[in-house]
Design a protein around this motif. Structure first.
Motif, short mmCIF file in Angstrom:
data_model
loop_
_atom_site.label_atom_id
_atom_site.label_comp_id
_atom_site.label_asym_id
_atom_site.label_seq_id
_atom_site.Cartn_x
_atom_site.Cartn_y
_atom_site.Cartn_z
N SER A 185 30.92 24.48 15.61
CA SER A 185 30.64 23.70 16.81
C SER A 185 30.70 22.20 16.60
O SER A 185 30.80 21.45 17.58
N ASP A 187 28.24 20.43 15.63
CA ASP A 187 26.90 19.88 15.84
C ASP A 187 26.33 19.36 14.53
O ASP A 187 26.39 20.04 13.50
N VAL A 208 18.49 18.99 14.57
CA VAL A 208 19.53 19.64 15.38
C VAL A 208 19.12 19.51 16.84
O VAL A 208 17.99 19.88 17.22
N SER A 212 22.51 21.93 21.17
CA SER A 212 23.62 22.28 20.26
C SER A 212 23.88 23.77 20.27
O SER A 212 23.02 24.57 20.66
#
Length: 297
Positions: A185, A187, A208, A212
């Protein structure tokens, strides 16, 4: 005196021989009782002598067999020792070959970077290689802040260099922080070292964003924004990602790709992130200087 005694002995032997000759010339009927008597007397003696002789012979034979068996036993022990040592060497060679194959695969995986192979020669303390020393230094092109990989992923970073050695701080050390991201992803996250937590085989993932798409099993690699770690190096795999109580961020755990309890050989990437950033900056197109006309405007 001596000559007389010798004569007597000679005469006695002569008489004895004559008697024996006379006895042998007598008819068998006269000798039969004598033979019988002598037989009764000698046969038991002969049997006893034969029995004792056989027993002694058997004992000597058994003793010889025992000595041969002992000699063969010692030879077998020596052979077993040699085979055991050879088997141990072969096993050690096989393990080393497997480790080197993994390093070779890792070298191919990150083929865009120049690397130097090194052996781990010491670690500071404990069972984990949170801080350890390798047998390559400045004379081999090693410098501070170079990244170190092994066993499939990122191990740590060089923190001190001598002519013939270098010190590496691994990502499991309590002071380690690695700017990372999810490969799937993109992220971003932080992988934080934690020796206490690593006893369970995990590290911590923090920072995080709640929005995300980071999920369990995602590959975590070093991010482009890290100031010292080169981008795209595998750090490990995400696990048990959950929302934090602040309802703004997520956190979870990371299963490291490298094995920090049995490090023996590593690869040091000789490319520095700082040099890479300088190259990228110099290769970026520069804006054209404004003309005098436009400057006046």
């Amino acid at each position: 005196m001596e000559s007389k005694r010798s004569k007597y002995v000679l005469i006695s032997l002569t008489v004895f021989c004559v008697l024996l000759i006379g006895l042998t010339s007598i008819h068998d009927e006269w000798l039969a009782p004598l033979r019988t008597g002598v037989g009764y007397l000698l046969i038991p003696v002969q049997s006893g002598v034969n029995s004792v002789g056989s027993s002694i012979y058997d004992e000597l034979t058994d003793l010889a067999k025992l000595r041969n068996a002992q000699k063969e036993n010692e030879e077998m022990k020596d052979l077993i020792t040699q085979l055991t040592e050879e088997n141990t060497r072969l096993q050690a060679n096989e393990l080393e070959l497997n480790r080197l194959r993994k390093l070779y695969a890792l070298d191919q995986q990150y083929g865009q970077y120049e690397k130097v192979g090194a052996r781990v020669i010491a670690n500071d303390s404990g069972n984990w290689f949170q801080v350890f020393r390798i047998d390559k230094g400045s004379k081999d092109g090693i410098a501070v802040d170079m990244n170190v990989v092994a066993g499939g992923g990122l191990v740590g970073i060089v923190t001190d260099v001598g002519a013939n050695y270098a010190t590496v701080r691994s990502i499991i050390d309590d002071s380690s922080r690695v700017s990372s991201m999810a490969m799937q992803s993109g992220d971003s996250c932080i992988v934080a070292g934690d020796l206490t937590l690593f006893k369970e085989g995990r590290l911590r993932i923090t920072n995080v964003l709640k929005e995300s798409d980071l999920k369990d099993g995602d590959k975590i690699v070093t991010s482009n924004i890290s100031s010292v770690f080169l981008p795209g190096l595998l750090v490990g795999y995400a696990a048990d990602i959950t929302n934090d109580t602040n309802n703004v961020t997520k956190s979870g755990y990371l299963i490291p790709a490298a094995e920090f309890d049995s490090l023996q050989e590593v690869l040091v990437i000789t490319k520095l992130k700082a040099d890479m950033m300088k190259e990228e900056s110099s290769s970026a197109p520069q804006p054209e200087p404004a003309s005098a006309e436009s400057a006046a405007q």
